[in-house]
Design an enzyme around this catalytic site. Structure first.
Site, mmCIF file in Angstrom:
data_model
loop_
_atom_site.group_PDB
_atom_site.id
_atom_site.type_symbol
_atom_site.label_atom_id
_atom_site.label_comp_id
_atom_site.label_asym_id
_atom_site.label_seq_id
_atom_site.Cartn_x
_atom_site.Cartn_y
_atom_site.Cartn_z
ATOM 1 N N HIS A 72 -36.847 47.058 29.614
ATOM 2 C CA HIS A 72 -37.734 46.799 29.208
ATOM 3 C C HIS A 72 -37.726 44.866 30.391
ATOM 4 O O HIS A 72 -36.593 44.511 30.477
ATOM 5 C CB HIS A 72 -37.929 46.717 27.383
ATOM 6 C CG HIS A 72 -38.086 47.869 27.803
ATOM 7 N ND1 HIS A 72 -39.429 48.617 27.445
ATOM 8 C CD2 HIS A 72 -37.837 48.185 26.214
ATOM 9 C CE1 HIS A 72 -39.767 49.637 26.011
ATOM 10 N NE2 HIS A 72 -38.781 49.388 25.684
ATOM 11 N N CYS B 109 -41.732 47.365 33.307
ATOM 12 C CA CYS B 109 -42.548 46.263 33.182
ATOM 13 C C CYS B 109 -42.413 44.797 34.582
ATOM 14 O O CYS B 109 -42.171 44.740 34.303
ATOM 15 C CB CYS B 109 -43.537 46.456 32.372
ATOM 16 S SG CYS B 109 -43.202 47.797 31.252
#
Lengths: 647, 318
Positions: free
Chosen positions: B80, B122
């Site tokens: 992440h 991301c």
């Protein structure tokens, strides 16, 4: 022609002599591989792989190994390790069903996670440093985080409670360490045949890790040679113990499941490791009391042992030995090969039940109390059915029959144990300590420095039904960096070790089996020991997002407060015009006045006459500024002088 | 570096197996897998220590990045992330300036010849915003403001098994055969923003060679180019042989593939071209001069007196 022949005959002799010497120097290294299969009463199968590698004593510089792993010999040499055991375990050894009194469970029922203990041969002051370096080296060798054992808060120095009497012994355990393929692979790479040949080729990783219990253990010990100048020999024993449940399609739940090597591991043994001195598979069946027959020499009698009404073996064993209640079938797999793979199978025909012998007392441990401030730890020892059988053997000097039990525990520093709250209950009655507690050694913990250690020896009457030991503790506070990322799961208290020094487990097959290291290790009397569960203690954990929240809130408040304050105090309306006016009215030096006149002329503005009230004020202001500056510099100089010369 | 034990997790229906596809054809957690840092050891501190090579003495060699000035390094990070950071273990973050700093130290210490950073999180492209060192190539799976998505869910295991960027990278390599000489340019051009649902952005301003001329096997795969030479002492400065070690890239893995050194013999000239920064040279000289002085205190006192004089003179002038 004849003289030519004569000339090369001595050469031939010389060469064979040299070759003999070369082989002779390496002849001492021995490697043997063994596999012991044992059906367990609760429909599971135990598979115990045993690899032993021996290196003879030799000069410490210039060890040439052709079978023994160099990594281990370098480890022993560098850190001067006398004895060491490292085990990686997942799963819980089910003492009720799988036994606790035989040498296999005493040596191989290990606590969850990583357990490492080592005895060193260095001066007392260097033992801790050697331990630290050893943990780092092992973590690199086995791809595990064993280096967490380096800090003094994770290991302890047991004295007599552990079973090995030495003051250079260090013990550490990591209950939360994961065990997976990356730990098994380097362990297998220490074997001469790796996992490519022989019995180790059976180790299909998904099958091993699907088991209910798997434990890989590495035990090395040095053997002193009596002679001067020779280093010590090393014995390396590697074992992998797996408990697997064979898949069964039979509907009946009474019958034990039939299994074969290919159904357990998905593979068969194709040939033994050529470097192994002996390569055997053993099948041990317990509870075979009904087949007592003195005459096993006749063919028919022998045949009945492995093909009878209860069960069938798919292959004929090479030898059959019996001990008091267990049968051992021995298979030699040197003859197997690619064309004739060795696939031992056991088919049950009739339901049979048996039980494995357990240790005299079954130990379990649990937490008491609630809340995040304090609690209590309790160890419960309950009598098992084997207790009556074993009790007759222990008599003290005054004729009473007692069972001795050693308890060894490590407490992390954040479990602050109060040793004075130790209470012992025998058969639910509290006993005063002196009646039951014979020896105790306590090493209290120091916050953030070292962990606490407790060793106790209890002497319980043989007829005891249950005994309980409880001790209270306070929970400590950790610093914010000491919390692991998943702090809310809780913290572990490593397993306690309960051993029974008056009982020794050994399995002695009367026949002469000196060639089998596994069976000779069973023959040696080993201490009966069992490990308790690991306890999970929730400590007070902070809300880790709070520092961020606090910083943002306070900074916002400060910004708003000081911003508004400064605005209120310093902002004046019309400030700019007043400033321009005062600029124009200031008495300026010659050049500046010229410049201002020039710009004024260019811009077409009227020349302003310099005001005359300001100079007096300005000069006094200037001189006060000057005095202030001088005082500041002088003060700084004086302070420098004072502090630099003042030691 | 694997933060979690996935293969032997109690929740894994297939113990000791990690798949990257629903069809379970390929077990990534093969028999020879090696995980050097796992569990609680996966921290930003350890990651930066591995990159810069600043370990304690006791740390064994298998836990160090043993690279030198001829190495090609592939750094693959997934998990992440967000604007200029990557999450470690849900408790820490690796920031883009930390990474740029570590790479700068690596360059100064000559720990790599070429470095390729591949990030699949991301807003991955923001992680290498601050990079300044030469010979670094970086590709991220999405731009600032975009998310990176997983590819498909394996309903048997219960989790998504591969991210889109990683899936299309692996698909590219699976299309190649052993004799193809595919270039990095073809790899980077193969990413389709519509399929990825994000824009794979790469940064080549710090990397000198043309991407079309760089074979993918420079970073992926183990291709050994050996140059036979009879003479031992000749220097081959332009043509160096690079030896790479590659391993699998399962989910959530932070793996570093390090390279071995070149085959030529060290040239003495290379060592003497170490240029010192003039500023540091000045400081060193000043330090030496200061050390030669016997009584530093008198110098300081004199300095203060002179300062006082100067202040007085300047303020009287005003």
């Amino acid at each position: 022609m004849a003289c030519l022949v004569r000339s090369w005959i001595p050469l031939l002799f010389l060469q064979s002599f040299l070759v003999a010497i070369a082989f002779g120097s390496n002849e001492g290294e021995e490697f043997s591989e063994e596999l012991l299969l044992k059906p367990l009463p609760d429909r599971k199968v135990l598979a115990h792989f045993h690899f032993e590698n021996r290196a003879p004593p030799s000069n410490s510089h210039g060890r040439n190994h052709h079978l023994f792993p160099k990594a281990i010999s370098q480890l022993v040499q560098k850190f001067r390790v006398k004895e060491m055991e490292l085990s990686f375990t997942q799963g819980r050894w089910n003492h009720e069903h799988w036994g606790g009194f035989d040498p296999l469970s005493s040596m191989n029922a290990k606590p969850v996670g990583v357990e490492l203990w080592a005895v060193f041969d260095v001066p007392q002051s260097q033992v801790d440093i050697s331990w630290k370096n050893l943990t780092h080296a092992l973590s690199g060798l086995f791809c595990a985080s064993i280096n967490f054992l380096e800090s003094s808060t994770s290991y302890a120095a047991p004295t007599w409670g552990f079973g090995t009497n030495s003051d250079k012994l260090r013990y550490g355990s990591l209950p939360r360490e994961a065990v997976c393929t990356e730990n098994l692979t380097p362990w297998l790479k220490l074997l001469p045949c790796r996992d490519k040949d022989g019995i180790s080729a059976l180790m299909n990783r998904p099958s091993v890790y699907r088991g209910f219990y798997h434990s890989q253990r590495l035990h090395l010990s040095t053997v002193e040679s009596g002679q001067e100048g020779l280093g010590s020999g090393i014995v390396l024993e590697q074992t992998l113990t797996v408990v697997i449940q064979p898949e069964t399609t039979s509907v009946e739940t009474n019958m034990q499941p039939s299994w074969s090597l290919s159904s357990l591991f998905g593979r068969k043994v194709v040939g033994s490791c050529v470097l192994a001195k002996s390569s055997n598979v053993y099948l041990q069946l317990e509870g075979r009391l009904g087949h007592e027959s003195k005459n096993v020499d006749t063919e028919i009698e022998a045949h009945k042992l492995w093909m009878n009404s209860d069960f069938d073996l798919s292959l004929k064993p090479d030898r059959v030995i019996r001990e008091s209640s267990s049968l051992l079938f021995i298979f030699d797999i040197d003859k197997s090969s690619d064309s004739e793979p060795f696939d031992l199978g056991l088919t049950w025909k009739l339901p049979s039940k048996w039980s494995c012998e357990q240790a005299p007392l079954h130990a379990s441990r649990f937490l008491m109390g609630s809340g995040n401030e304090r609690g209590a730890i309790a160890i419960l020892l309950k009598a098992t059915e084997s207790q009556e059988k074993l009790s007759g053997r222990n008599l003290t000097t005054d004729g009473r029959c007692t069972i001795k039990a050693n308890i060894f525990q490590i407490f992390p520093w954040y479990i602050k144990v109060y040793y004075h709250t130790l209470q012992i209950f025998v058969d639910q009655q509290q006993k005063t300590d002196s009646e039951v507690l014979k020896k105790i050694n306590v090493s209290p913990s120091t916050d953030k420095v070292s962990s606490g250690m407790l060793e106790m020896m209890l002497e319980l009457p043989c007829e005891v039904k249950s005994a309980a030991i409880s001790i209270e503790y306070d929970k400590g506070f950790l610093h914010i960096d000491e919390y692991p990322p998943d702090a809310n799961q809780g913290f572990d208290i490593p397993s306690a070790l309960i051993s029974f020094p008056s009982h020794h487990a050994s399995l002695d097959f009367q026949e002469e089996l000196s060639k089998s290291p596994l069976l000779s290790s069973f023959k040696e009397k080993s201490l009966v020991r069992s490990y308790t569960e690991v306890l999970l203690v929730p400590l007070t954990t902070p809300d880790f997002s709070m520092p961020y929240n606090v910083i943002t809130i306070t900074c916002t408040i400060f910004a708003l407060y000081f911003g508004s304050l400064l605005n209120v105090l310093r902002r004046r309306i019309g400030e700019e015009e007043r400033f321009l006016k005062s600029q124009a009215g200031k008495k300026r030096g010659g050049l500046k006045q010229l410049l201002s006149r020039l710009t004024a002329k260019i811009r077409g503005r009227p020349i302003e006459a310099p005001s005359s009230e300001s100079p007096a004020a300005e000069s006094s202001f200037l001189s006060s500024k000057l005095i202030f500056k001088i005082i500041l510099v002088a003060g700084a100089a004086a302070a420098w002088q004072y502090f630099s010369t003042d030691k | 570096m694997l933060a979690d034990d996935m293969a032997c997790n109690a929740r894994n229906e297939y113990p000791a197996q990690v798949f990257n596809n629903e069809n379970h054809k390929l077990n990534l957690y093969g028999d020879n897998v090696e995980v050097d840092y796992r569990g609680y050891e996966v921290t930003v501190e350890n990651f930066l220590r591995v990159l810069t090579g600043r370990h304690e003495n006791a740390v064994p060699r298998s836990k160090r990045l043993l690279s030198d000035e001829g190495s090609h390094i592939l750094l693959y990070m997934t998990g992440h992330g967000g604007d200029e950071f990557l999450k470690f273990q849900d408790a820490e973050e690796l920031q883009s300036h930390d990474l740029a700093d570590a790479v700068k130290q690596m360059k100064e210490k000559r720990r790599f010849k070429e470095l390729m950073i591949m990030v699949d999180t991301c807003q991955a492209a923001t992680l290498f915003n601050q990079l300044q060192s030469p010979d670094v190539l970086a590709i991220g799976s999405s731009l600032k403001g975009e998310n990176s998505y997983s590819h498909h869910l394996d309903s048997d295991v219960g989790v998504s098994v591969v991210d889109r960027f990683t899936y299309y990278t692996l698909a590219f390599f699976e299309r190649l055969n052993i004799y193809d000489n595919a270039s990095l340019n073809s790899l980077f051009r193969s990413y389709d923003p519509k399929l990825l649902m994000s824009t794979a952005y790469y940064r080549t301003d710090l990397y000198q060679p043309h991407l079309a001329e760089v074979p993918v096997t420079n970073f992926f795969g183990s291709v050994m180019e050996t140059l036979h030479t009879d003479s031992v002492y000749k220097a081959f400065s332009s043509k160096t042989s690079n030896n790479k070690i590659n391993s699998e890239m399962p989910l959530n893995q932070l793996s570093e593939h390090d390279e071995l050194q070149k085959a030529n013999i060290q040239n003495d000239e290379l060592k003497t071209e170490k240029q010192k920064c003039p500023y540091t040279q000045m400081r060193v000289d000043l330090h030496k001069k200061l050390e030669k002085l016997e009584n530093v205190d008198t110098v300081v006192n004199l300095g203060i007196a002179v300062m006082l004089l100067v202040v007085m003179v300047s303020s009287s002038l005003l």
